[in-house]
Design a protein around this motif. Structure first.
Motif, PDB file in Angstrom:
ATOM      1  N   LEU A 164       0.828  -1.204   0.000  1.00 30.42           N
ATOM      2  CA  LEU A 164       0.000   0.000   0.000  1.00 30.42           C
ATOM      3  C   LEU A 164       0.866   1.260   0.000  1.00 30.42           C
ATOM      4  O   LEU A 164       0.601   2.206  -0.744  1.00 30.42           O
ATOM      5  CB  LEU A 164      -0.924  -0.005   1.215  1.00 30.42           C
ATOM      6  CG  LEU A 164      -1.940   1.125   1.203  1.00 30.42           C
ATOM      7  CD1 LEU A 164      -2.998   0.869   0.155  1.00 30.42           C
ATOM      8  CD2 LEU A 164      -2.569   1.309   2.562  1.00 30.42           C
ATOM      9  N   LEU A 165       1.915   1.234   0.844  1.00 32.30           N
ATOM     10  CA  LEU A 165       2.798   2.404   0.893  1.00 32.30           C
ATOM     11  C   LEU A 165       3.435   2.642  -0.470  1.00 32.30           C
ATOM     12  O   LEU A 165       3.528   3.777  -0.938  1.00 32.30           O
ATOM     13  CB  LEU A 165       3.887   2.209   1.950  1.00 32.30           C
ATOM     14  CG  LEU A 165       3.462   2.492   3.388  1.00 32.30           C
ATOM     15  CD1 LEU A 165       4.632   2.296   4.328  1.00 32.30           C
ATOM     16  CD2 LEU A 165       2.935   3.914   3.511  1.00 32.30           C
ATOM     17  N   GLY A 174      -1.297   6.627  -6.888  1.00 31.20           N
ATOM     18  CA  GLY A 174      -0.997   7.103  -5.542  1.00 31.20           C
ATOM     19  C   GLY A 174      -0.829   8.618  -5.510  1.00 31.20           C
ATOM     20  O   GLY A 174      -1.304   9.294  -4.595  1.00 31.20           O
ATOM     21  N   ARG A 175      -0.182   9.131  -6.559  1.00 32.40           N
ATOM     22  CA  ARG A 175       0.010  10.572  -6.608  1.00 32.40           C
ATOM     23  C   ARG A 175      -1.346  11.266  -6.728  1.00 32.40           C
ATOM     24  O   ARG A 175      -1.590  12.294  -6.091  1.00 32.40           O
ATOM     25  CB  ARG A 175       0.923  10.944  -7.774  1.00 32.40           C
ATOM     26  CG  ARG A 175       1.605  12.274  -7.542  1.00 32.40           C
ATOM     27  CD  ARG A 175       2.341  12.768  -8.761  1.00 32.40           C
ATOM     28  NE  ARG A 175       3.204  11.748  -9.365  1.00 32.40           N
ATOM     29  CZ  ARG A 175       3.581  11.772 -10.639  1.00 32.40           C
ATOM     30  NH1 ARG A 175       3.167  12.741 -11.427  1.00 32.40           N
ATOM     31  NH2 ARG A 175       4.343  10.828 -11.118  1.00 32.40           N
ATOM     32  N   GLY A 205      -9.578   0.295   0.441  1.00 27.32           N
ATOM     33  CA  GLY A 205      -9.820   0.149   1.873  1.00 27.32           C
ATOM     34  C   GLY A 205     -10.649  -1.093   2.154  1.00 27.32           C
ATOM     35  O   GLY A 205     -10.383  -1.846   3.098  1.00 27.32           O
ATOM     36  N   SER A 206     -11.661  -1.328   1.316  1.00 26.73           N
ATOM     37  CA  SER A 206     -12.535  -2.477   1.524  1.00 26.73           C
ATOM     38  C   SER A 206     -11.791  -3.784   1.279  1.00 26.73           C
ATOM     39  O   SER A 206     -12.038  -4.785   1.952  1.00 26.73           O
ATOM     40  CB  SER A 206     -13.742  -2.394   0.601  1.00 26.73           C
ATOM     41  OG  SER A 206     -14.389  -1.172   0.796  1.00 26.73           O
ATOM     42  N   ALA A 207     -10.860  -3.767   0.305  1.00 26.07           N
ATOM     43  CA  ALA A 207     -10.071  -4.976   0.061  1.00 26.07           C
ATOM     44  C   ALA A 207      -9.229  -5.304   1.293  1.00 26.07           C
ATOM     45  O   ALA A 207      -9.162  -6.465   1.734  1.00 26.07           O
ATOM     46  CB  ALA A 207      -9.171  -4.773  -1.158  1.00 26.07           C
ATOM     47  N   LEU A 208      -8.617  -4.274   1.881  1.00 25.47           N
ATOM     48  CA  LEU A 208      -7.854  -4.487   3.113  1.00 25.47           C
ATOM     49  C   LEU A 208      -8.772  -5.024   4.209  1.00 25.47           C
ATOM     50  O   LEU A 208      -8.392  -5.910   4.986  1.00 25.47           O
ATOM     51  CB  LEU A 208      -7.215  -3.187   3.596  1.00 25.47           C
ATOM     52  CG  LEU A 208      -6.169  -2.553   2.689  1.00 25.47           C
ATOM     53  CD1 LEU A 208      -5.578  -1.328   3.360  1.00 25.47           C
ATOM     54  CD2 LEU A 208      -5.078  -3.549   2.372  1.00 25.47           C
TER      55      LEU A 208
END
Lengths: 309, 375
Positions: A164-165, A174-175, A205-208
């Motif tokens: 993710l990072l 991400g940008r 977020g939901s996948a996480l």
């Protein structure tokens, strides 16, 4: 207190903390971009666990090897949760983007009630035994016990967080996410498609959350329609502890909260002379939350949260 | 007073008097009518509906007037109820009189409100929502677990055999004969709760038009601007919290005395959400709307309990969805739909509606009429 028990509590705390961290990331990503607490996030975790439960039961009955089943049910849970996250954002949040702050919060509560009760109707009120798909032979580590499931949880959480990072800091998407978080209208002027960035954020977020849901269920061996709400609350606490809106903060906060809880529950009996027991475990998170909000509202790694005018 | 129809404020008008008297008569006759038509159980439901309306009006001060989302409101209800239960039951062998216990419960709830509010109120609204939710859970967990090693709350079993509400030598727990009428216990409670509800309505009305009420609404609309206008936002918000909590605590005491039994189960998140639903669905900040929401949501579960089972039996031959989860499902959907379609609630105050759909032409229209009249 003997050293091996201390080590055991720390290990348990790390395992639980990795799960909190994954869920907290979902809260913090959405908050970073929309400035909104996605109240329904805990229920997404629950749905992930439940979907994985049903899929794995089905596939195991068909006689597939356990590791493959685990992988397939993980994929199914992630897919369903991403769809769910997308749907929640479209139905409950997007139409209210310019509404007063209270409005999306209330629809979020509505969504979480709906999800919880739908799950209860589908899967029933009872606790389901979550099938064991990893070998769980205990390993002794300096007097403390840890099994494969727990090791996997920590490793997977680490891998997912690193991924993710990298995604947020190294890719074009991400940008775009960081740009929208910084200033949505300026990002839109620069050609960023805000709506799709927000949708993708919700889906990530939901996948996480789905991954976290499977972790919790696999660790405790149970799944239940009500498992999401308290987990969600604690993960939110973790996000606030680390500094909401900050990815590294969510990871740190999750791990810390896991440690605080497991050490707290382990030692409160001795500290209070036996008056309080480990049945107060759930209270710690809330006290941590209140303490953080009082003494350091911006969290450990967060910037100062300014009052939005 | 902007919430009361103009005609009610000028009782010289005959129609208003008629409507007022009719309403009063209906409210007075309600327990006897429902008793005769629907059975004693429905009088009990009416009692609970009144309790819920009191709670909803209390929460309305916090959420509706001051715009602070409180998701743990039921904790104050629990504090009031347990205060009454502990001081007026065989649990500790204390049987303090109603007049001592009820105010004490309200006061204690008020203290809890301030304790909770003080650290959190300087933060943004959504944090407050989470903290209050957590606070509600903390209270419930403590109530559930404070039975060992020292038994204080009797844990999940709850406290039973609570003294009935007793005013002087007049106990509301038994049947009385008055003026040739027979008043069973539920009827007596109905009248007591009706009086309390009317009192809460009156206090809310007066608050709404007071300096404090205007300060609350100013904070709700724009906190920074309110502060710039010289409002001490922290104290005023704290006051809203304390006042809402006080009403919640008082309602809790009445609940304990009426029910004769309290357990942590009655004070879960579901109840907080239900009370919030009443306020939001009815119309935040509008007393009439909140009362309407309270009545609707207190009666809906009963209607579902009596209606949903048989209907499903007839359609599918078995009960597919139990009424309890159906009720919560509908609540959840209602919250979403109302926020999307009628964000101001079913019966909003005129002013609130104007604010929320400002660009819908309503404001424009009103301005037009103002200009028209000045011509």
């Amino acid at each position: 207190m003997p050293l091996d028990i201390l080590l055991q509590q720390i290990l348990n705390g790390l395992v639980q903390g990795s799960v909190y961290a994954l869920v907290a990331l979902g809260y913090t990503m959405v908050y970073g971009i929309l400035g909104l607490i996605n109240f329904a996030h805990g229920e997404v975790v629950m749905v992930g666990a439940m979907v994985a439960l049903s899929v794995s039961q089905l596939l195991l009955a068909a006689g597939l090897p356990p590791l493959l089943v685990l992988l397939l049910s993980l994929l199914a849970a992630v897919a369903v949760c991403m769809l769910l996250g997308y749907g929640i954002e479209r139905i409950a949040y997007r139409p209210l983007r310019n509404a007063p702050r209270l409005a999306p919060l209330i629809t979020a509560i509505g969504v979480s009630i709906v999800l919880q009760n739908l799950a209860m109707i589908f899967w029933g009120r009872e606790y389901h035994a979550f099938p064991q798909m990893l070998p769980s032979s205990p390993h002794i580590l300096a007097g403390a016990v840890i099994n494969e499931v727990q090791i996997t949880i920590v490793l997977v959480a680490l891998a997912v967080m690193t991924g993710l990072l990298l995604l947020v800091h190294r890719t074009r998407l991400g940008r775009a996410m960081r740009a929208v978080a910084e200033n949505p209208s300026a990002a839109a002027l620069m050609g960023v498609d805000i709506n799709s960035v927000i949708s993708i954020t919700f889906m990530l977020g939901s996948a996480l959350a789905a991954v976290a849901g499977i972790m919790v269920s696999a660790n405790y061996g149970i799944a239940h329609y009500y498992m999401g709400s308290i987990l969600g609350l604690k993960a939110f606490t973790a996000a606030v502890l680390g500094g909401i809106g900050n990815l590294r903060g969510a990871m740190l906060g999750g791990l810390l909260l896991g440690l605080i809880e497991s050490l707290g529950a382990g030692y409160i009996g001795d500290l209070s002379g036996g008056f309080f027991g480990s049945n107060y475990q759930d209270v710690f998170a809330f006290f941590v939350l209140i303490a953080v909000l009082v003494f350091r509202p911006s969290g450990l790694l967060g910037e100062r949260v300014a009052e939005r005018a | 007073m902007r919430n009361v129809p103009d005609s009610l404020l000028h009782p010289g008008k005959r129609n208003a008097w008629l409507a007022f008297t009719a309403l009063a008569l209906v409210l007075l006759a309600l327990p006897f009518a429902t008793d005769a038509l629907l059975g004693r159980g429905w009088v009990r439901i009416a009692d609970f509906a009144l309790l819920y309306i009191m709670l909803a009006l209390g929460l309305n001060i916090v959420v509706g007037y001051a715009g602070l989302l409180d998701l743990g409101y039921v904790a104050f209800f629990a504090v009031g109820a347990y205060c009454y239960a502990l001081l007026g039951s065989p649990q500790f062998g204390l049987h303090l009189p109603f007049w001592v216990v009820l105010p004490l419960g309200a006061l204690l709830a008020c203290v809890f409100g301030v304790l909770l509010g003080a650290p959190t109120l300087r933060l943004r609204g959504d944090y407050l929502a989470i903290v209050t939710l957590g606070f509600g859970e903390i209270i419930r967990i403590f109530l559930n677990n404070l039975n060992a090693p020292a038994n204080i709350t009797n844990g999940p079993q709850g406290i039973s055999m609570i003294d009935p509400i007793r005013i002087g030598g007049f106990s509301l727990g038994s049947t009385h004969e008055l003026l040739g009428f027979t008043f069973p216990s539920v009827h007596l409670h109905y009248y007591l709760f009706l009086c309390c509800t009317l009192l809460v309505v009156f206090v809310s009305l007066r608050l709404e038009d007071s300096r404090i009420g205007r300060a609350w609404m100013a904070i709700r609309e724009d906190e920074v601007a309110a502060e710039a206008m010289g409002i001490n936002t922290r104290n005023i918000k704290l006051l809203a919290f304390a006042m809402g909590a006080t009403f919640g605590g008082a309602a809790g005491g009445l609940f304990a005395g009426f029910q004769g039994f309290v357990s942590p189960e009655s004070f879960g998140l579901t109840e907080s959400v239900m009370i919030l639903c009443m306020v939001v669905l009815g119309g935040m900040g509008h007393i009439g709307g909140v009362v309407l929401g309270g009545v609707l949501l207190a009666l809906l579960p009963e209607a579902l309990r009596n209606g949903a089972g048989p209907v499903q039996q007839a359609l599918f031959g078995k009960t597919l969805v139990d009424p309890e989860s159906l009720r919560m499902l509908l609540f959840g959907l209602a919250l979403i739909v109302v926020m999307l379609v009628r964000p101001a609630g079913l019966w909003p105050s005129v002013q609130r509606r104007r604010e929320l759909i400002a660009d819908d032409g309503v404001v424009q229209q009103e301005q037009d009429t103002v200009y028209d009249s000045s011509k």
